[in-house]
Design a protein around this motif. Sequence first.
Motif, PDB file in Angstrom:
ATOM      1  N   VAL A 167      -3.041   2.613  -8.456  1.00  0.00           N
ATOM      2  CA  VAL A 167      -2.598   3.801  -7.735  1.00  0.00           C
ATOM      3  C   VAL A 167      -3.488   4.962  -8.164  1.00  0.00           C
ATOM      4  O   VAL A 167      -3.639   5.238  -9.356  1.00  0.00           O
ATOM      5  N   THR A 226      -3.379   3.515  -2.807  1.00  0.00           N
ATOM      6  CA  THR A 226      -3.562   2.317  -3.627  1.00  0.00           C
ATOM      7  C   THR A 226      -4.876   1.629  -3.292  1.00  0.00           C
ATOM      8  O   THR A 226      -5.365   1.708  -2.161  1.00  0.00           O
ATOM      9  N   PRO A 228       8.475   5.630  -2.446  1.00  0.00           N
ATOM     10  CA  PRO A 228       7.928   4.281  -2.566  1.00  0.00           C
ATOM     11  C   PRO A 228       7.938   3.799  -4.009  1.00  0.00           C
ATOM     12  O   PRO A 228       7.823   4.586  -4.932  1.00  0.00           O
ATOM     13  N   ASP A 242       0.822  -1.205   0.000  1.00  0.00           N
ATOM     14  CA  ASP A 242       0.000   0.000   0.000  1.00  0.00           C
ATOM     15  C   ASP A 242       0.858   1.258   0.000  1.00  0.00           C
ATOM     16  O   ASP A 242       1.917   1.313   0.608  1.00  0.00           O
ATOM     17  N   ILE A 243       0.359   2.270  -0.683  1.00  0.00           N
ATOM     18  CA  ILE A 243       0.987   3.585  -0.713  1.00  0.00           C
ATOM     19  C   ILE A 243      -0.050   4.582  -0.227  1.00  0.00           C
ATOM     20  O   ILE A 243      -1.206   4.534  -0.637  1.00  0.00           O
TER      21      ILE A 243
END
Length: 156
Positions: free
Chosen positions: A87, A140, A79, A31-32
Amino acid sequence: MIRLFVLCLVILTSCTNMTTVKSQNIQNEDDIFISESQGGTGTPEFTIIQNEQDFRKAINKNQFQLIETGNESTVAKGPGFPKNKKVVLYNLGTFRSGDHRISEIKNMAVKNNVLIVEVPYYESGGMEIQMISNPWMIFTVPLDYQFNSVELKYSK
């Protein structure tokens, strides 16, 4: 009595057409989540970022930089672009005062092709100096989420 039965049947059939997908685990290693209070556009909108190059452009366009701790002159790469997630770049729009930066995402769900992102409600404390801000965030979502719009839902 028949009208009541028909009304219940219509409501029941309209509810069965709704597709709902809930996020099982918001926080995992792929995850971002990046959020800033300045640099977004003046209108609420979203963009699905397709590749690493577009991801880097979005971060650079929005004046986001990661600095490595202990070495202030080096800018970290940030990242990496996940291969098994979508995304999303979401611009919150223009605000005249207050802090509208998103601190976390509590939950996500897709309902009727709308991605509903639940974020914590934050009250910024009354009369403040008027400052225009254009907050934005990058996050994300799973690949199987199909949506045409994004809606923020503030919760306490």
